[in-house]
Design an enzyme around this catalytic site. Structure first.
Site, PDB file in Angstrom:
ATOM      1  N   CYS A 155     -18.203 -28.980   4.558  1.00  0.00           N
ATOM      2  CA  CYS A 155     -18.371 -28.520   3.298  1.00  0.00           C
ATOM      3  C   CYS A 155     -20.122 -28.223   3.128  1.00  0.00           C
ATOM      4  CB  CYS A 155     -18.135 -29.403   2.234  1.00  0.00           C
ATOM      5  SG  CYS A 155     -16.270 -29.731   2.145  1.00  0.00           S
ATOM      6  N   CYS A 181     -17.659 -34.310   2.948  1.00  0.00           N
ATOM      7  CA  CYS A 181     -17.434 -33.555   4.196  1.00  0.00           C
ATOM      8  C   CYS A 181     -18.227 -32.847   4.720  1.00  0.00           C
ATOM      9  CB  CYS A 181     -16.374 -32.514   3.272  1.00  0.00           C
ATOM     10  SG  CYS A 181     -15.817 -31.049   4.479  1.00  0.00           S
TER      11      CYS A 181
END
Length: 137
Positions: A64, A61
């Site tokens: 993230c 991600c």
């Protein structure tokens, strides 16, 4: 010169004292470093006391990865006052399902085991610190 202090237990260390073990774990969690959570039991223990910022994330991600430096700064800024933990949703699908994590990153703020705030998506440091300061009062 060698140092052998680590071979000898401290006189007050009792391996059966579970409360002392919890205090030691808590102190390590609040050290200004982010703690990686690897099980439901570890997660439950982590959020049980004090203020905890939990980041549910995934290595693939992009947002993230962008969130990580912000979390590192928060962990250092609030060292000895809050714990910052990370839960990899790929490794901990049971936790992600239990907390209904449908997008990453998803962050939760806990105080004494109670979830107080949920954030979905990458968050600015100012947003997180505003809520952390509010819950530390």
């Amino acid at each position: 010169m060698s140092c052998f202090w680590y071979l000898y237990p401290t006189p007050h260390a009792d391996p059966n004292d579970k409360e002392a073990a919890r205090r030691i774990k808590r102190k390590k969690m609040m050290s200004g470093e982010i703690m990686k959570i690897e099980s439901k039991t570890q997660f439950d223990e982590a959020v049980a006391g004090g203020v905890v910022l939990a980041d549910f994330w995934a290595p693939w991600c992009g947002p993230c990865r962008a969130q990580l430096p912000i979390l590192e700064d928060i962990a250092k800024k609030y060292a000895n006052r809050i714990a910052v933990i990370k839960v990899n949703i790929d490794d901990n699908t049971e936790l992600a399902t239990a907390w209904k994590v449908e997008a990453v990153p998803t962050l939760f703020l806990f105080k004494d085991g109670t979830m107080l705030k949920r954030f979905t998506g990458a968050q600015k440091g100012e947003t997180l610190t505003t809520y952390i300061d509010r819950f530390l009062e």
